[in-house]
Design an enzyme around this catalytic site. Sequence first.
Site, PDB file in Angstrom:
ATOM      1  NE  ARG A  49      -3.412   0.293   2.666  1.00  0.00           N
ATOM      2  CZ  ARG A  49      -4.698   0.476   2.481  1.00  0.00           C
ATOM      3  NH1 ARG A  49      -5.448  -0.531   2.132  1.00  0.00           N
ATOM      4  NH2 ARG A  49      -5.245   1.645   2.670  1.00  0.00           N
ATOM      5  CG  ASN A  83      -3.208   4.835   7.102  1.00  0.00           C
ATOM      6  OD1 ASN A  83      -2.046   4.903   7.473  1.00  0.00           O
ATOM      7  ND2 ASN A  83      -3.794   3.707   6.735  1.00  0.00           N
TER       8      ASN A  83
END
Length: 608
Positions: free
Chosen positions: A27, A96
């Site tokens: 990711r 995040n």
Amino acid sequence: MCGIVGYVGKKNATPFLLEGLKALEYRGYDSAGLYVAGAGMVKRAGKVAELASAVPKNFSGTMGIAHTRWATHGAPTEQNAHPHTDASGTIWLVHNGIIENHAELREPLAKSGVRFASETDTEVLTQLIGSLYKKDVLLEDAVAAALARVHGTYGIAVASSREPGKIVAARLGSPLLIGIGTEGYYLASDATPLLPHTREVMYLEDGELAVLTREGYVVKHLARGPVKKSIEHLEWSAEAAQKKGYEHFMLKEMMEIPEVIENALRGRLAHATGTAHLGGLRDVLPRLLLARRIVITGCGSAYYAGLVGELLIEEFAGIPVEVEIASELRYRPHTADVKETVLIAISQSGETLDTLEALRAAKRNGMLTLGIVNAVGSTIARETDAGVYNHAGPEISVASTKGFISQLTVLALIALLLGRERGLSKSEGKKIVEELAKLPEKARRILAKRESIAVIAKKYAKIRDAFYLGRKFECPVAYEGAIKLKEIAYIHAEAYGAGEMKHGPIALIDSSFPSVVLAPKDSLYEKTKSNIQEIRARGGPIIALTTEGSEADIGKLADDLISVPAAPEALLPILTTIPLQLFAYYVAKERGLPIDQPRNLAKSVTVE
Ligand code: G6P
């Protein structure tokens, strides 16, 4: 983008945290770190492997949080890596997303004497929580109070050395899910790290905050109070997210394409009536059939899939379609009659933030929204009114391959269904169904010839630039081919509708600038051939891709030739894309590049 994992339970958290980061590395991956209660924190710039070798052997504890970063604010250094801690060294936080008002929040903290150790927006949030975490305050209350002052997006996991058996997690715009295991509770930003441990999961929604302890979890909505969550069962197997002996995930995922087409078609082809059964659209079909206009949106490869979808829907169903990249669409006003407009959001991950926001804007405007999504239970899948799942299994390599092919397959099914409801004849429908059913076998034949594509790739591995050209259905395939070469082989590649070449791009052609020309035997074959001639006349090398039966004809004009089995032109992109993916793969391999994790890129883009 960045990845988060956490664990609280009976076991030592460290092995899961490191394995989890490894599973999430696709990711985002420029630095990583972890905090384990009782053991402390370790952070490193670079790959997870570097972090793993820096973690001492006896680094253990039954609660921990960890993060792999894709830098947004501040360079990918050890200092900027997560977790971040507050001035007192009590709070540990991984994040995040982006805290948009970080500068505004930073100022009063700095004035009150807080010294910042990093350049990140995340540390600002950590320090803010720390400043609110007074003696008798619970961690979840300090987190909630801080979040009330934050603008931006976040998926966070917070730990405190004062409450060592607890993780507080919260979400706004960045995905988080909780895994319910027999020996504890897991937290992750996507399902992949959870698969070896549990399939029972619970997704956090925007605005929710969860408190996880060894005994269980409670979830509340920050504005509305306690919420009862339902548990969902993940269908992907742990094995599906492994390389199975292939050198790269990308190769493994391309080799899965035949099966992926089969899975996307399974139970959906109505041979007798020449249409598609799409259970996910059944409830909205009456409204869908009223559509006078369809808008398709997505980012990257998903957008290119949308361009194929546009042609498919216009050709089979005669409905006008507009395709727009999500990061533009979301800022445009919806001028047409929204009640008669349907939005289709395409996303492999179901978490791309711009696609999600474009979808939300369409919903707010009253449009019917549909999703073509691979990740079951993802945000886009949950927020669309209805949709069709791709069933492609986890896609780990950053560059989409099987995911893109499954999007094309699902778009063909949707176009067929709409077409049959709006005048496409039964016999035409039956022909399309038959041809769709033949695609997996044809894809297998292309993959079996991969070594011959590797030979061509080797020849072109040192090029600096390339054109990708195609017409009509092959024009979006050219875009997809070019982006693959850019993203994994770092070669400048541009795609054009082949007819556009003479309006400027052809000025660049010389003997060092090859063109990959998609020239299958379709309705524009002769015109594409003329474009090849124009390039040849200027000394440009040609790699031609054609359909079986036309090799001799095109071979006369090309330096190198790839052929795929013939199919109706509307379905051909499902086949012609495969050699271009293989070509990019073998060029990147020849150049010795990190194929699954190309520089600067992330698999799931959860920032705007
Ligand atoms: C990233 C990936 C691309 C992908 C795009 C959209 O840029 O690197 O391969 O096409 O995101 O992702 P989505 O998950 O929404 O399909």
